[in-house]
Design a protein around this motif. Sequence first.
Motif, mmCIF file in Angstrom:
data_model
loop_
_atom_site.group_PDB
_atom_site.id
_atom_site.type_symbol
_atom_site.label_atom_id
_atom_site.label_comp_id
_atom_site.label_asym_id
_atom_site.label_seq_id
_atom_site.Cartn_x
_atom_site.Cartn_y
_atom_site.Cartn_z
ATOM 1 N N PRO A 255 4.664 12.322 37.967
ATOM 2 C CA PRO A 255 4.746 13.233 39.110
ATOM 3 C C PRO A 255 3.524 14.134 39.179
ATOM 4 N N ALA A 256 3.059 14.390 40.391
ATOM 5 C CA ALA A 256 1.980 15.346 40.582
ATOM 6 C C ALA A 256 2.543 16.761 40.510
ATOM 7 N N ARG A 257 1.691 17.685 40.223
ATOM 8 C CA ARG A 257 2.063 19.090 40.091
ATOM 9 C C ARG A 257 2.372 19.676 41.471
ATOM 10 N N ILE A 258 3.591 20.244 41.636
ATOM 11 C CA ILE A 258 3.965 20.862 42.897
ATOM 12 C C ILE A 258 4.326 22.325 42.659
ATOM 13 N N LEU A 259 4.242 23.111 43.725
ATOM 14 C CA LEU A 259 4.547 24.535 43.671
ATOM 15 C C LEU A 259 5.896 24.793 44.325
ATOM 16 N N LEU A 260 6.773 25.504 43.619
ATOM 17 C CA LEU A 260 7.992 26.028 44.207
ATOM 18 C C LEU A 260 7.968 27.541 44.099
ATOM 19 N N LYS A 261 8.355 28.211 45.164
ATOM 20 C CA LYS A 261 8.447 29.671 45.136
ATOM 21 C C LYS A 261 9.746 30.088 45.809
ATOM 22 N N PRO B 294 22.718 41.112 33.685
ATOM 23 C CA PRO B 294 22.889 39.653 33.669
ATOM 24 C C PRO B 294 22.768 39.046 35.065
ATOM 25 N N TYR B 295 22.098 37.901 35.144
ATOM 26 C CA TYR B 295 21.949 37.131 36.367
ATOM 27 C C TYR B 295 21.309 37.932 37.510
ATOM 28 N N GLN B 296 20.401 38.795 37.156
ATOM 29 C CA GLN B 296 19.676 39.582 38.150
ATOM 30 C C GLN B 296 18.661 38.685 38.867
ATOM 31 N N PRO B 297 18.660 38.660 40.214
ATOM 32 C CA PRO B 297 17.695 37.818 40.940
ATOM 33 C C PRO B 297 16.262 38.303 40.737
ATOM 34 N N MET B 298 15.352 37.333 40.625
ATOM 35 C CA MET B 298 13.921 37.614 40.519
ATOM 36 C C MET B 298 13.183 36.736 41.519
ATOM 37 N N TYR B 299 11.944 37.100 41.792
ATOM 38 C CA TYR B 299 11.086 36.235 42.606
ATOM 39 C C TYR B 299 10.162 35.471 41.666
ATOM 40 N N ALA B 300 9.995 34.161 41.938
ATOM 41 C CA ALA B 300 9.180 33.332 41.052
ATOM 42 C C ALA B 300 8.294 32.399 41.861
ATOM 43 N N GLU B 301 7.109 32.137 41.316
ATOM 44 C CA GLU B 301 6.208 31.085 41.790
ATOM 45 C C GLU B 301 5.859 30.242 40.575
ATOM 46 N N VAL B 302 6.277 28.981 40.580
ATOM 47 C CA VAL B 302 6.096 28.139 39.400
ATOM 48 C C VAL B 302 5.609 26.749 39.810
ATOM 49 N N PHE B 303 4.824 26.128 38.938
ATOM 50 C CA PHE B 303 4.335 24.770 39.142
ATOM 51 C C PHE B 303 5.064 23.832 38.188
ATOM 52 N N GLY B 304 5.287 22.598 38.623
ATOM 53 C CA GLY B 304 5.947 21.634 37.749
ATOM 54 C C GLY B 304 6.320 20.370 38.490
ATOM 55 N N TYR B 305 7.441 19.746 38.061
ATOM 56 C CA TYR B 305 7.892 18.503 38.668
ATOM 57 C C TYR B 305 9.409 18.425 38.598
ATOM 58 N N LEU B 306 9.981 17.499 39.385
ATOM 59 C CA LEU B 306 11.421 17.344 39.471
ATOM 60 C C LEU B 306 11.877 16.110 38.700
ATOM 61 N N GLU B 307 13.092 16.187 38.141
ATOM 62 C CA GLU B 307 13.710 15.048 37.476
ATOM 63 C C GLU B 307 15.223 15.186 37.577
ATOM 64 N N PRO B 308 15.981 14.095 37.384
ATOM 65 C CA PRO B 308 17.443 14.175 37.470
ATOM 66 C C PRO B 308 18.003 15.173 36.457
ATOM 67 N N THR B 309 19.112 15.780 36.795
ATOM 68 C CA THR B 309 19.745 16.746 35.906
ATOM 69 C C THR B 309 20.527 16.037 34.811
ATOM 70 N N ALA B 310 20.685 16.741 33.696
ATOM 71 C CA ALA B 310 21.510 16.245 32.593
ATOM 72 C C ALA B 310 22.933 16.772 32.747
ATOM 73 N N ALA B 311 23.831 16.297 31.912
ATOM 74 C CA ALA B 311 25.215 16.767 31.940
ATOM 75 C C ALA B 311 25.284 18.230 31.519
ATOM 76 N N GLN C 171 16.587 18.987 38.441
ATOM 77 C CA GLN C 171 16.068 20.108 37.674
ATOM 78 C C GLN C 171 14.553 20.161 37.837
ATOM 79 N N PHE C 172 14.043 21.379 37.941
ATOM 80 C CA PHE C 172 12.609 21.582 38.095
ATOM 81 C C PHE C 172 12.047 21.947 36.733
ATOM 82 N N VAL C 173 11.193 21.067 36.191
ATOM 83 C CA VAL C 173 10.580 21.284 34.886
ATOM 84 C C VAL C 173 9.287 22.066 35.105
#
Length: 340
Positions: A50-56, A96-113, A122-124
């Motif tokens: 997978p190529a590197r993609i940006l999710l924000k 706990p579970y406080q929302p944050m803003y994120a900008e991250v690079f990575g790739y997608l793959e199927p989720t595990a159990a 899941q975004f790695v």
Amino acid sequence: MKIQFRATKTWVALSSSLILFGCSQTPTPPAETDTTSADNQALVIDDSAPARILLKGQMIWGHEVRTLQPCGSENAFWVQLPEAFKQPVSNLTSEPYQPMYAEVFGYLEPTAAGFAEQYPAQFVVTEVNMVTAENPNRCEQSTRPDRAFGNEPFWNATYDEQKVTFTQMGQEAQEFTVKELEQDLTQTRVDYNSGSLTIDKQICRDTMSDSLYGTSSSVEVNGKAFKGCSTLSNQADQELFGSYAQTQDDGTTITLTLKPDHTSETRYSYADGSNDVTENGYWQPLTNGKIEATNVSYQGQKLIATREFELEGNQLSTQNETINGNEYPLTGKGLVLDKQ
């Protein structure tokens, strides 16, 4: 201007564009990398990766919920952070579970159990651009160029392959022509006639806000040194978004929709009026220029079905499909989908 890529010891998949690695004055070292390869090993490109993609978007990091909901989307992906960032990201929040803003690079793959199984993928995360608890609602902000910045005194430097623009509070901006750019997996160095800009791939904290960055920076301008953090541009590629369709000889129309949040839908519409059938999943570009679309559900049942499409102009085409790890040829001439 001269651009060099220094030899490294780590295997890596690179996208086709130039990748520039981009506040606390005391950066935290990242986790150790594998150095088992021989010294001066050249970069090895896996063209099927997978190529590197940006999710924000809005990220939640906790024990049972570790998600990123992309800007403008109703969907969320399970998030897998690099080990070095897990505790620093946890330390940003006060509840706990406080929302944050994120900008991250990575790739997608199927989720595990487990907790992740209810999400489409899941975004790695391979690189962290920024994570902040100061304001989780930043999706409407303007896009930024690659930049380095710091406080006390405030300074900002934007950069590309041609020039560096340096600004210090209360002073006019200074513009410098890039003479040389050197880059490897851990550092980028930009030299110009009045100094240099160095971007190091290591965790950096902003002393003025609850923010975390994946790269630190140091700048020298006319003999003066400045230290801070760095971010890459948060401009997402929008060329591939949209719907692609083909009507077959029997009247069946197959429509693949690639959505901006990197989820996908494959819809089968029938000429006899039967109910449409839909498959949902995710999509991402590959380093070889192909587009990978992975369906993870069919009529409510979990199924991992991947198609790798050749991209030519506004057309996607493929001859094969991989279902749960087994490759099968598609009937007839395969799929040839035109952008709508």
